[in-house]
Design a protein around this motif. Sequence first.
Motif, short mmCIF file in Angstrom:
data_model
loop_
_atom_site.label_atom_id
_atom_site.label_comp_id
_atom_site.label_asym_id
_atom_site.label_seq_id
_atom_site.Cartn_x
_atom_site.Cartn_y
_atom_site.Cartn_z
N PHE A 1 11.01 -2.29 -16.09
CA PHE A 1 9.89 -1.74 -15.30
C PHE A 1 9.22 -2.83 -14.47
N LEU A 2 9.06 -4.01 -15.05
CA LEU A 2 8.43 -5.10 -14.32
C LEU A 2 9.23 -5.50 -13.09
N SER A 3 10.54 -5.36 -13.16
CA SER A 3 11.40 -5.83 -12.07
C SER A 3 11.53 -4.83 -10.93
N ILE A 4 11.41 -3.52 -11.22
CA ILE A 4 11.70 -2.55 -10.15
C ILE A 4 10.58 -1.54 -9.91
N SER A 5 9.37 -1.78 -10.46
CA SER A 5 8.29 -0.80 -10.31
C SER A 5 7.90 -0.58 -8.85
N ASP A 6 7.98 -1.61 -8.02
CA ASP A 6 7.58 -1.45 -6.61
C ASP A 6 8.61 -0.67 -5.79
N ILE A 7 9.78 -0.43 -6.35
CA ILE A 7 10.74 0.50 -5.74
C ILE A 7 10.62 1.87 -6.39
N LEU A 8 10.43 1.86 -7.71
CA LEU A 8 10.36 3.11 -8.48
C LEU A 8 9.22 4.01 -8.01
N VAL A 9 8.03 3.46 -7.85
CA VAL A 9 6.85 4.28 -7.54
C VAL A 9 6.95 4.99 -6.19
N PRO A 10 7.19 4.28 -5.07
CA PRO A 10 7.26 5.01 -3.79
C PRO A 10 8.42 5.99 -3.72
N VAL A 11 9.55 5.65 -4.35
CA VAL A 11 10.71 6.55 -4.33
C VAL A 11 10.47 7.76 -5.23
N TYR A 12 9.89 7.50 -6.38
CA TYR A 12 9.77 8.53 -7.41
C TYR A 12 8.51 9.38 -7.27
N LEU A 13 7.37 8.73 -7.07
CA LEU A 13 6.10 9.44 -7.01
C LEU A 13 5.63 9.71 -5.59
N GLY A 14 6.07 8.90 -4.64
CA GLY A 14 5.62 9.06 -3.26
C GLY A 14 4.62 8.00 -2.85
N GLU A 15 4.42 7.86 -1.57
CA GLU A 15 3.55 6.81 -1.03
C GLU A 15 2.10 6.97 -1.47
N ASN A 16 1.68 8.20 -1.78
CA ASN A 16 0.29 8.42 -2.21
C ASN A 16 -0.06 7.74 -3.53
N PHE A 17 0.98 7.36 -4.30
CA PHE A 17 0.76 6.79 -5.64
C PHE A 17 1.02 5.28 -5.69
N MET A 18 0.90 4.57 -4.58
CA MET A 18 1.25 3.15 -4.56
C MET A 18 0.40 2.31 -5.53
N LYS A 19 -0.81 2.75 -5.82
CA LYS A 19 -1.63 2.01 -6.79
C LYS A 19 -0.99 2.00 -8.17
N SER A 20 -0.12 2.96 -8.42
CA SER A 20 0.54 3.04 -9.72
C SER A 20 1.53 1.90 -9.95
N VAL A 21 1.92 1.19 -8.90
CA VAL A 21 2.81 0.02 -9.08
C VAL A 21 2.11 -1.01 -9.96
N LEU A 22 0.88 -1.36 -9.59
CA LEU A 22 0.12 -2.32 -10.39
C LEU A 22 -0.13 -1.79 -11.79
N LEU A 23 -0.50 -0.52 -11.89
CA LEU A 23 -0.78 0.07 -13.21
C LEU A 23 0.46 0.05 -14.10
N MET A 24 1.62 0.35 -13.53
CA MET A 24 2.85 0.38 -14.31
C MET A 24 3.21 -1.02 -14.82
N ASN A 25 2.98 -2.04 -14.01
CA ASN A 25 3.24 -3.41 -14.45
C ASN A 25 2.30 -3.82 -15.59
N ILE A 26 1.06 -3.36 -15.50
CA ILE A 26 0.11 -3.65 -16.59
C ILE A 26 0.52 -2.93 -17.86
#
Length: 503
Positions: free
Chosen positions: A300-325
Amino acid sequence: MGKSIKKNYIFNLIYQLLLIVIPLISIPYLSRVLLEDGIGVYSYSESIVSYFTLVAVLGSTTYAQREIGKVQNNVEERSRLFWEIFIIRLLASIIAIGGYSIYLCFQSDNLLIALIFGLNIFNVLFDLTWFFQGVEDFGKVTAIGFVFKLLDFAFIFIFVKQQSDLWIYVIGKCGFVLLGNICMWLFLPKYLCRVKNLKPFKHLKTILVFFVPTVAIQVYTILDKSMIGWFTGNASENGYYDYSEKIIRMSITIISALTVVLIPRISKAYAENNMDNVKCLVNNAVSFVWLLALPLMFGFLSISDILVPVYLGENFMKSVLLMNIFAPLILFVGMANIIGVAFLISIDKQNVYIIFVIISAIVNIILNLILIPKFASVGAAISSVIAEGIGITLQIVYVFKKKLLSPKFFFSSSIKSLISSVIMFAVLYLLKIFVFPVAIWSLIVLTIIGILLYFISLLILRDKFLLNGIRQGLRLIKTKFSKKVLVDDAVEKKDEDENSSSE
Protein backbone atom coordinates in the motif's frame (compact mmCIF):
# COMPACT_ATOMS: atom_id res chain seq x y z
CA MET A 1 -16.16 -33.77 15.98
CA GLY A 2 -12.63 -33.89 14.62
CA LYS A 3 -12.85 -30.72 12.55
CA SER A 4 -9.88 -29.53 10.49
CA ILE A 5 -8.55 -26.11 11.43
CA LYS A 6 -7.29 -25.70 7.85
CA LYS A 7 -10.68 -26.57 6.42
CA ASN A 8 -12.41 -24.15 8.78
CA TYR A 9 -9.89 -21.46 7.94
CA ILE A 10 -10.53 -21.99 4.23
CA PHE A 11 -14.31 -21.72 4.76
CA ASN A 12 -13.92 -18.58 6.84
CA LEU A 13 -11.33 -17.18 4.43
CA ILE A 14 -13.74 -17.68 1.52
CA TYR A 15 -16.36 -15.70 3.40
CA GLN A 16 -13.88 -12.99 4.39
CA LEU A 17 -12.59 -12.80 0.81
CA LEU A 18 -16.17 -12.35 -0.31
CA LEU A 19 -16.36 -9.42 2.10
CA ILE A 20 -13.31 -8.03 0.29
CA VAL A 21 -14.13 -8.83 -3.32
CA ILE A 22 -17.63 -7.34 -3.35
CA PRO A 23 -16.52 -3.99 -1.87
CA LEU A 24 -13.48 -4.04 -4.16
CA ILE A 25 -15.85 -3.99 -7.13
CA SER A 26 -18.59 -1.82 -5.63
CA ILE A 27 -16.45 0.88 -3.97
CA PRO A 28 -15.21 2.48 -7.23
CA TYR A 29 -18.81 2.57 -8.48
CA LEU A 30 -20.22 3.98 -5.23
CA SER A 31 -17.46 6.59 -4.85
CA ARG A 32 -18.46 8.01 -8.24
CA VAL A 33 -22.25 7.71 -7.69
CA LEU A 34 -22.67 8.71 -4.05
CA LEU A 35 -19.56 10.96 -4.05
CA GLU A 36 -17.57 11.88 -0.95
CA ASP A 37 -20.55 13.66 0.67
CA GLY A 38 -22.85 10.63 0.34
CA ILE A 39 -20.17 8.29 1.61
CA GLY A 40 -19.58 10.68 4.50
CA VAL A 41 -23.28 10.69 5.49
CA TYR A 42 -23.31 6.87 5.32
CA SER A 43 -20.13 6.62 7.42
CA TYR A 44 -21.34 9.03 10.11
CA SER A 45 -24.83 7.47 10.36
CA GLU A 46 -23.35 3.98 10.56
CA SER A 47 -20.99 5.08 13.33
CA ILE A 48 -23.93 6.35 15.43
CA VAL A 49 -26.02 3.17 15.15
CA SER A 50 -22.90 1.15 15.97
CA TYR A 51 -23.06 2.41 19.56
CA PHE A 52 -26.52 0.88 19.93
CA THR A 53 -25.57 -2.42 18.24
CA LEU A 54 -22.67 -2.49 20.67
CA VAL A 55 -25.18 -2.53 23.53
CA ALA A 56 -27.18 -5.27 21.79
CA VAL A 57 -24.11 -7.49 21.40
CA LEU A 58 -22.56 -6.65 24.79
CA GLY A 59 -19.49 -8.88 24.95
CA SER A 60 -21.37 -12.02 23.99
CA THR A 61 -19.80 -12.86 20.62
CA THR A 62 -16.25 -13.74 21.65
CA TYR A 63 -17.44 -15.14 24.98
CA ALA A 64 -19.94 -17.42 23.22
CA GLN A 65 -17.36 -18.64 20.71
CA ARG A 66 -14.99 -19.52 23.53
CA GLU A 67 -17.52 -21.21 25.82
CA ILE A 68 -19.33 -23.15 23.08
CA GLY A 69 -15.93 -24.18 21.71
CA LYS A 70 -15.16 -25.82 25.04
CA VAL A 71 -18.35 -27.95 25.06
CA GLN A 72 -18.95 -28.28 21.32
CA ASN A 73 -19.11 -32.11 21.52
CA ASN A 74 -21.75 -32.12 24.29
CA VAL A 75 -25.17 -31.49 22.72
CA GLU A 76 -26.92 -30.76 26.02
CA GLU A 77 -24.32 -28.30 27.28
CA ARG A 78 -24.03 -26.45 23.97
CA SER A 79 -27.84 -26.25 23.76
CA ARG A 80 -28.03 -24.81 27.24
CA LEU A 81 -25.30 -22.31 26.47
CA PHE A 82 -26.99 -21.27 23.24
CA TRP A 83 -30.35 -20.44 24.82
CA GLU A 84 -28.81 -18.74 27.85
CA ILE A 85 -26.64 -16.49 25.70
CA PHE A 86 -29.45 -15.83 23.23
CA ILE A 87 -31.74 -14.67 26.05
CA ILE A 88 -29.11 -12.15 27.14
CA ARG A 89 -28.71 -10.91 23.55
CA LEU A 90 -32.50 -10.64 23.22
CA LEU A 91 -32.83 -8.48 26.34
CA ALA A 92 -29.85 -6.34 25.37
CA SER A 93 -31.31 -5.86 21.87
CA ILE A 94 -34.63 -4.67 23.32
CA ILE A 95 -32.76 -2.09 25.41
CA ALA A 96 -30.76 -1.01 22.33
CA ILE A 97 -33.92 -0.64 20.22
CA GLY A 98 -35.48 1.52 22.94
CA GLY A 99 -32.40 3.71 23.18
CA TYR A 100 -32.12 4.14 19.41
CA SER A 101 -35.81 5.05 19.20
CA ILE A 102 -35.18 7.88 21.66
CA TYR A 103 -32.18 9.03 19.59
CA LEU A 104 -34.34 9.13 16.45
CA CYS A 105 -36.83 11.43 18.18
CA PHE A 106 -34.11 14.09 18.41
CA GLN A 107 -32.64 13.45 14.95
CA SER A 108 -33.44 15.92 12.19
CA ASP A 109 -30.61 15.59 9.65
CA ASN A 110 -30.69 12.46 7.47
CA LEU A 111 -33.54 10.98 9.52
CA LEU A 112 -34.51 8.44 6.86
CA ILE A 113 -30.94 7.09 6.67
CA ALA A 114 -30.76 6.84 10.46
CA LEU A 115 -34.14 5.08 10.59
CA ILE A 116 -33.09 2.43 8.04
CA PHE A 117 -29.82 1.85 9.89
CA GLY A 118 -31.94 0.74 12.86
CA LEU A 119 -32.24 -2.62 11.07
CA ASN A 120 -28.66 -3.31 12.23
CA ILE A 121 -29.93 -3.80 15.78
CA PHE A 122 -32.30 -6.52 14.55
CA ASN A 123 -29.33 -8.01 12.69
CA VAL A 124 -27.67 -8.55 16.07
CA LEU A 125 -30.79 -10.20 17.48
CA PHE A 126 -31.10 -12.76 14.68
CA ASP A 127 -27.36 -13.32 14.13
CA LEU A 128 -26.19 -16.89 14.82
CA THR A 129 -22.66 -16.79 13.44
CA TRP A 130 -21.27 -16.85 16.98
CA PHE A 131 -22.90 -20.26 17.57
CA PHE A 132 -21.80 -21.88 14.30
CA GLN A 133 -18.27 -20.55 14.80
CA GLY A 134 -18.28 -21.96 18.33
CA VAL A 135 -19.16 -25.46 17.08
CA GLU A 136 -16.59 -24.98 14.27
CA ASP A 137 -19.14 -25.26 11.48
CA PHE A 138 -17.98 -22.52 9.12
CA GLY A 139 -19.52 -24.03 5.99
CA LYS A 140 -23.05 -22.78 6.65
CA VAL A 141 -21.89 -19.28 7.59
CA THR A 142 -19.90 -19.15 4.35
CA ALA A 143 -22.71 -20.49 2.14
CA ILE A 144 -25.42 -18.19 3.51
CA GLY A 145 -23.10 -15.20 3.54
CA PHE A 146 -22.10 -15.92 -0.05
CA VAL A 147 -25.69 -15.98 -1.34
CA PHE A 148 -26.86 -12.81 0.37
CA LYS A 149 -23.69 -10.84 -0.32
CA LEU A 150 -24.13 -11.61 -4.03
CA LEU A 151 -27.76 -10.48 -3.84
CA ASP A 152 -26.68 -7.25 -2.16
CA PHE A 153 -24.00 -6.79 -4.83
CA ALA A 154 -26.54 -7.12 -7.64
CA PHE A 155 -28.97 -4.85 -5.77
CA ILE A 156 -26.39 -2.02 -5.69
CA PHE A 157 -25.78 -1.96 -9.44
CA ILE A 158 -29.49 -2.35 -10.31
CA PHE A 159 -31.03 0.22 -7.95
CA VAL A 160 -28.32 2.69 -6.82
CA LYS A 161 -27.93 5.12 -9.72
CA GLN A 162 -27.42 8.60 -8.21
CA GLN A 163 -26.47 10.37 -4.99
CA SER A 164 -30.10 10.64 -3.89
CA ASP A 165 -30.28 6.80 -3.88
CA LEU A 166 -28.23 6.65 -0.67
CA TRP A 167 -31.30 5.44 1.27
CA ILE A 168 -31.74 2.57 -1.21
CA TYR A 169 -28.08 1.59 -0.72
CA VAL A 170 -28.55 1.52 3.07
CA ILE A 171 -31.68 -0.67 2.74
CA GLY A 172 -29.67 -3.18 0.72
CA LYS A 173 -26.70 -3.22 3.10
CA CYS A 174 -28.84 -3.74 6.21
CA GLY A 175 -31.71 -5.74 4.71
CA PHE A 176 -29.73 -8.54 3.09
CA VAL A 177 -27.70 -9.10 6.25
CA LEU A 178 -30.97 -9.45 8.18
CA LEU A 179 -32.38 -11.95 5.66
CA GLY A 180 -29.18 -14.02 5.81
CA ASN A 181 -29.24 -14.08 9.61
CA ILE A 182 -32.88 -15.22 9.63
CA CYS A 183 -32.02 -18.06 7.20
CA MET A 184 -29.38 -19.41 9.61
CA TRP A 185 -32.16 -20.35 12.03
CA LEU A 186 -33.32 -23.05 9.58
CA PHE A 187 -30.13 -25.05 10.29
CA LEU A 188 -30.17 -24.59 14.07
CA PRO A 189 -32.53 -27.39 15.29
CA LYS A 190 -30.18 -30.27 14.43
CA TYR A 191 -27.53 -28.82 16.76
CA LEU A 192 -29.79 -28.43 19.78
CA CYS A 193 -31.84 -30.54 22.15
CA ARG A 194 -34.46 -29.68 24.77
CA VAL A 195 -33.04 -28.25 27.98
CA LYS A 196 -34.60 -27.03 31.22
CA ASN A 197 -33.64 -24.76 34.10
CA LEU A 198 -31.92 -22.10 32.02
CA LYS A 199 -29.81 -19.62 34.00
CA PRO A 200 -28.82 -16.91 31.52
CA PHE A 201 -27.78 -14.30 34.07
CA LYS A 202 -24.92 -16.43 35.40
CA HIS A 203 -23.08 -15.46 32.21
CA LEU A 204 -23.84 -11.75 32.53
CA LYS A 205 -20.86 -10.80 34.69
CA THR A 206 -18.32 -12.36 32.32
CA ILE A 207 -20.12 -11.07 29.23
CA LEU A 208 -19.94 -7.56 30.70
CA VAL A 209 -16.22 -8.10 31.25
CA PHE A 210 -15.92 -8.90 27.53
CA PHE A 211 -18.09 -5.84 26.82
CA VAL A 212 -15.38 -3.49 28.14
CA PRO A 213 -12.76 -4.25 25.44
CA THR A 214 -15.50 -4.25 22.81
CA VAL A 215 -16.40 -0.70 23.83
CA ALA A 216 -12.75 0.30 23.89
CA ILE A 217 -12.15 -1.15 20.41
CA GLN A 218 -15.18 0.74 19.12
CA VAL A 219 -13.57 3.94 20.42
CA TYR A 220 -10.80 3.79 17.86
CA THR A 221 -12.75 2.17 15.04
CA ILE A 222 -16.07 4.02 15.18
CA LEU A 223 -15.69 7.06 17.47
CA ASP A 224 -13.12 8.53 15.05
CA LYS A 225 -15.82 8.90 12.40
CA SER A 226 -18.29 10.42 14.84
CA MET A 227 -15.70 12.91 16.10
CA ILE A 228 -14.75 13.93 12.57
CA GLY A 229 -18.42 14.76 11.98
CA TRP A 230 -18.77 16.60 15.30
CA PHE A 231 -15.59 18.69 14.99
CA THR A 232 -15.50 19.42 11.25
CA GLY A 233 -19.17 19.30 10.20
CA ASN A 234 -17.77 18.26 6.82
CA ALA A 235 -19.23 15.07 5.31
CA SER A 236 -16.37 14.93 2.77
CA GLU A 237 -13.79 14.47 5.54
CA ASN A 238 -15.77 11.44 6.74
CA GLY A 239 -15.85 10.16 3.16
CA TYR A 240 -12.07 10.42 2.71
CA TYR A 241 -11.45 8.76 6.06
CA ASP A 242 -14.04 6.00 5.65
CA TYR A 243 -12.90 4.69 2.28
CA SER A 244 -9.16 4.87 2.95
CA GLU A 245 -9.64 3.01 6.25
CA LYS A 246 -12.07 0.57 4.65
CA ILE A 247 -9.57 -0.42 1.95
CA ILE A 248 -6.87 -1.03 4.55
CA ARG A 249 -9.19 -3.00 6.82
CA MET A 250 -10.39 -5.14 3.89
CA SER A 251 -6.84 -6.44 3.58
CA ILE A 252 -6.81 -7.16 7.32
CA THR A 253 -9.81 -9.50 6.95
CA ILE A 254 -7.56 -12.03 5.18
CA ILE A 255 -5.60 -12.28 8.42
CA SER A 256 -8.50 -11.94 10.86
CA ALA A 257 -10.24 -14.90 9.18
CA LEU A 258 -7.76 -17.07 11.08
CA THR A 259 -8.65 -15.47 14.44
CA VAL A 260 -12.28 -16.64 14.36
CA VAL A 261 -11.15 -20.20 13.63
CA LEU A 262 -8.50 -20.20 16.36
CA ILE A 263 -10.71 -19.05 19.26
CA PRO A 264 -12.71 -22.30 19.70
CA ARG A 265 -9.66 -24.45 18.85
CA ILE A 266 -7.33 -22.75 21.37
CA SER A 267 -10.11 -22.66 23.98
CA LYS A 268 -10.64 -26.41 23.59
CA ALA A 269 -6.89 -27.15 23.82
CA TYR A 270 -6.58 -24.93 26.90
CA ALA A 271 -9.61 -26.59 28.55
CA GLU A 272 -7.85 -29.93 27.99
CA ASN A 273 -4.66 -28.46 29.56
CA ASN A 274 -2.73 -29.01 26.32
CA MET A 275 -0.49 -25.91 26.46
CA ASP A 276 1.98 -27.31 23.92
CA ASN A 277 -0.79 -27.40 21.34
CA VAL A 278 -1.91 -23.88 22.33
CA LYS A 279 1.59 -22.45 21.85
CA CYS A 280 2.04 -24.30 18.57
CA LEU A 281 -1.22 -22.87 17.21
CA VAL A 282 -0.30 -19.32 18.27
CA ASN A 283 3.29 -19.51 16.97
CA ASN A 284 2.09 -20.68 13.56
CA ALA A 285 -0.52 -17.93 13.53
CA VAL A 286 2.12 -15.30 14.33
CA SER A 287 4.28 -16.54 11.44
CA PHE A 288 1.22 -16.33 9.20
CA VAL A 289 0.62 -12.68 10.20
CA TRP A 290 4.23 -11.72 9.41
CA LEU A 291 3.98 -13.54 6.08
CA LEU A 292 0.92 -11.59 4.91
CA ALA A 293 0.85 -8.32 6.88
CA LEU A 294 4.31 -7.01 5.98
CA PRO A 295 3.96 -7.24 2.17
CA LEU A 296 0.43 -5.82 2.33
CA MET A 297 1.65 -2.86 4.39
CA PHE A 298 4.62 -2.09 2.14
CA GLY A 299 2.50 -2.73 -0.93
CA PHE A 300 0.00 0.00 0.00
CA LEU A 301 2.83 2.40 0.81
CA SER A 302 4.37 1.86 -2.62
CA ILE A 303 1.31 2.23 -4.87
CA SER A 304 -1.32 4.24 -2.93
CA ASP A 305 -0.87 7.31 -5.17
CA ILE A 306 -1.86 5.19 -8.18
CA LEU A 307 -4.49 3.13 -6.35
CA VAL A 308 -6.59 6.06 -5.07
CA PRO A 309 -7.14 8.06 -8.30
CA VAL A 310 -7.68 4.89 -10.35
CA TYR A 311 -9.85 3.13 -7.80
CA LEU A 312 -11.74 5.88 -5.97
CA GLY A 313 -11.49 8.76 -8.43
CA GLU A 314 -9.89 12.20 -8.39
CA ASN A 315 -12.35 13.46 -5.76
CA PHE A 316 -10.68 11.21 -3.16
CA MET A 317 -7.03 12.31 -3.60
CA LYS A 318 -6.75 13.18 0.10
CA SER A 319 -7.16 9.47 0.77
CA VAL A 320 -3.62 8.87 -0.58
CA LEU A 321 -2.13 10.44 2.53
CA LEU A 322 -4.69 8.76 4.78
CA MET A 323 -3.99 5.33 3.28
CA ASN A 324 -0.24 5.74 3.85
CA ILE A 325 -0.90 6.66 7.47
CA PHE A 326 -3.26 3.71 7.92
CA ALA A 327 -0.89 1.12 6.34
CA PRO A 328 0.77 0.01 9.65
CA LEU A 329 -2.69 -0.96 10.94
CA ILE A 330 -2.45 -4.10 8.80
CA LEU A 331 0.39 -5.38 10.98
CA PHE A 332 -0.84 -3.93 14.29
CA VAL A 333 -4.44 -5.17 14.03
CA GLY A 334 -3.45 -8.49 12.46
CA MET A 335 -1.06 -9.24 15.32
CA ALA A 336 -3.50 -7.96 17.98
CA ASN A 337 -6.18 -10.34 16.65
CA ILE A 338 -3.84 -13.27 17.26
CA ILE A 339 -2.12 -12.25 20.50
CA GLY A 340 -5.04 -10.51 22.17
CA VAL A 341 -8.27 -12.00 20.87
CA ALA A 342 -7.30 -15.53 19.81
CA PHE A 343 -4.66 -16.16 22.51
CA LEU A 344 -5.16 -14.12 25.70
CA ILE A 345 -8.97 -14.37 25.69
CA SER A 346 -8.90 -18.09 24.87
CA ILE A 347 -6.64 -18.83 27.87
CA ASP A 348 -8.86 -16.79 30.23
CA LYS A 349 -6.55 -13.76 30.31
CA GLN A 350 -9.31 -11.42 29.16
CA ASN A 351 -8.76 -9.09 32.12
CA VAL A 352 -5.22 -8.42 30.96
CA TYR A 353 -6.40 -7.89 27.41
CA ILE A 354 -9.08 -5.47 28.64
CA ILE A 355 -6.53 -3.29 30.45
CA PHE A 356 -4.39 -2.95 27.34
CA VAL A 357 -7.37 -2.15 25.12
CA ILE A 358 -8.63 0.49 27.57
CA ILE A 359 -5.20 2.14 27.59
CA SER A 360 -5.26 2.23 23.78
CA ALA A 361 -8.76 3.70 23.77
CA ILE A 362 -7.81 6.45 26.22
CA VAL A 363 -4.77 7.33 24.09
CA ASN A 364 -6.99 7.42 21.01
CA ILE A 365 -9.57 9.76 22.60
CA ILE A 366 -6.90 12.16 23.90
CA LEU A 367 -5.12 12.30 20.53
CA ASN A 368 -8.44 12.72 18.69
CA LEU A 369 -9.33 15.71 20.86
CA ILE A 370 -5.96 17.28 20.07
CA LEU A 371 -5.50 16.36 16.40
CA ILE A 372 -8.97 16.24 14.78
CA PRO A 373 -9.77 19.96 15.32
CA LYS A 374 -6.42 20.85 13.66
CA PHE A 375 -5.99 18.16 11.02
CA ALA A 376 -9.50 16.69 10.55
CA SER A 377 -9.40 13.17 9.03
CA VAL A 378 -5.58 13.10 9.00
CA GLY A 379 -5.54 13.69 12.76
CA ALA A 380 -8.02 10.86 13.30
CA ALA A 381 -5.90 8.49 11.22
CA ILE A 382 -2.72 9.33 13.14
CA SER A 383 -4.56 8.81 16.45
CA SER A 384 -5.84 5.38 15.39
CA VAL A 385 -2.44 4.11 14.28
CA ILE A 386 -0.66 5.31 17.44
CA ALA A 387 -3.36 3.81 19.67
CA GLU A 388 -3.25 0.43 17.91
CA GLY A 389 0.57 0.46 18.00
CA ILE A 390 0.61 1.06 21.76
CA GLY A 391 -2.00 -1.67 22.33
CA ILE A 392 -0.17 -4.42 20.46
CA THR A 393 3.18 -3.41 21.99
CA LEU A 394 1.75 -3.83 25.50
CA GLN A 395 0.28 -7.23 24.60
CA ILE A 396 3.57 -8.49 23.14
CA VAL A 397 5.59 -7.29 26.15
CA TYR A 398 3.15 -9.07 28.48
CA VAL A 399 3.28 -12.46 26.74
CA PHE A 400 7.09 -12.26 26.67
CA LYS A 401 7.33 -11.25 30.32
CA LYS A 402 5.04 -14.11 31.38
CA LYS A 403 6.95 -16.49 29.07
CA LEU A 404 3.76 -17.40 27.24
CA LEU A 405 5.56 -16.97 23.92
CA SER A 406 9.22 -16.98 22.90
CA PRO A 407 10.64 -13.58 21.75
CA LYS A 408 13.23 -15.39 19.67
CA PHE A 409 10.65 -17.32 17.66
CA PHE A 410 8.27 -14.36 17.52
CA PHE A 411 10.73 -12.02 15.80
CA SER A 412 12.89 -14.54 13.93
CA SER A 413 9.88 -15.58 11.85
CA SER A 414 9.57 -11.97 10.65
CA ILE A 415 13.08 -11.34 9.32
CA LYS A 416 12.78 -12.92 5.88
CA SER A 417 9.29 -11.50 5.34
CA LEU A 418 10.60 -8.04 6.23
CA ILE A 419 13.58 -8.30 3.87
CA SER A 420 11.38 -9.53 1.02
CA SER A 421 8.82 -6.79 1.66
CA VAL A 422 11.46 -4.03 1.60
CA ILE A 423 12.88 -5.37 -1.67
CA MET A 424 9.37 -5.43 -3.14
CA PHE A 425 8.69 -1.87 -1.93
CA ALA A 426 11.93 -0.48 -3.40
CA VAL A 427 11.38 -2.07 -6.82
CA LEU A 428 7.71 -1.01 -7.02
CA TYR A 429 8.51 2.54 -5.93
CA LEU A 430 11.20 2.94 -8.60
CA LEU A 431 9.02 1.37 -11.31
CA LYS A 432 6.16 3.68 -10.35
CA ILE A 433 8.34 6.78 -10.65
CA PHE A 434 10.23 5.99 -13.84
CA VAL A 435 8.03 3.57 -15.81
CA PHE A 436 4.36 3.39 -14.87
CA PRO A 437 1.84 6.26 -15.22
CA VAL A 438 -1.39 6.62 -13.23
CA ALA A 439 -3.59 4.10 -15.03
CA ILE A 440 -5.53 0.94 -14.25
CA TRP A 441 -3.14 -1.24 -16.24
CA SER A 442 -0.25 0.15 -14.17
CA LEU A 443 -2.05 -0.79 -10.96
CA ILE A 444 -2.65 -4.36 -12.18
CA VAL A 445 0.89 -4.88 -13.48
CA LEU A 446 2.53 -3.40 -10.36
CA THR A 447 0.37 -5.60 -8.12
CA ILE A 448 1.35 -8.75 -10.03
CA ILE A 449 5.04 -7.76 -10.02
CA GLY A 450 4.88 -7.08 -6.27
CA ILE A 451 3.31 -10.46 -5.44
CA LEU A 452 5.76 -12.40 -7.61
CA LEU A 453 8.76 -10.46 -6.32
CA TYR A 454 7.80 -11.00 -2.69
CA PHE A 455 7.28 -14.76 -2.91
CA ILE A 456 10.31 -15.32 -5.15
CA SER A 457 12.41 -13.44 -2.56
CA LEU A 458 11.02 -15.67 0.20
CA LEU A 459 11.83 -18.79 -1.80
CA ILE A 460 15.38 -17.57 -2.42
CA LEU A 461 15.75 -16.85 1.30
CA ARG A 462 14.22 -20.29 1.99
CA ASP A 463 11.56 -19.09 4.42
CA LYS A 464 10.62 -22.12 6.54
CA PHE A 465 6.98 -21.22 7.09
CA LEU A 466 6.31 -20.72 3.37
CA LEU A 467 8.23 -23.86 2.38
CA ASN A 468 6.35 -25.95 4.97
CA GLY A 469 3.07 -24.59 3.63
CA ILE A 470 4.05 -25.52 0.06
CA ARG A 471 5.12 -29.01 1.15
CA GLN A 472 1.86 -29.58 3.02
CA GLY A 473 -0.11 -28.35 0.02
CA LEU A 474 1.74 -30.68 -2.34
CA ARG A 475 1.34 -33.55 0.12
CA LEU A 476 -2.40 -32.88 0.32
CA ILE A 477 -2.71 -32.82 -3.48
CA LYS A 478 -0.69 -36.03 -3.71
CA THR A 479 -2.89 -37.71 -1.08
CA LYS A 480 -6.10 -36.64 -2.82
CA PHE A 481 -4.71 -37.86 -6.16
CA SER A 482 -3.64 -41.20 -4.66
CA LYS A 483 -7.11 -41.73 -3.18
CA LYS A 484 -8.69 -40.93 -6.52
CA VAL A 485 -6.40 -43.42 -8.29
CA LEU A 486 -7.26 -46.12 -5.73
CA VAL A 487 -10.98 -45.48 -6.15
CA ASP A 488 -10.69 -45.54 -9.94
CA ASP A 489 -8.68 -48.79 -9.80
CA ALA A 490 -11.28 -50.36 -7.50
CA VAL A 491 -14.12 -49.33 -9.81
CA GLU A 492 -12.23 -50.64 -12.84
CA LYS A 493 -11.49 -53.97 -11.11
CA LYS A 494 -15.14 -54.30 -10.10
CA ASP A 495 -16.23 -53.71 -13.70
CA GLU A 496 -13.74 -56.33 -14.93
CA ASP A 497 -15.01 -58.86 -12.37
CA GLU A 498 -18.61 -58.22 -13.37
CA ASN A 499 -17.75 -58.62 -17.07
CA SER A 500 -15.91 -61.89 -16.33
CA SER A 501 -18.90 -63.21 -14.38
CA SER A 502 -21.32 -62.38 -17.21
CA GLU A 503 -19.10 -64.19 -19.70
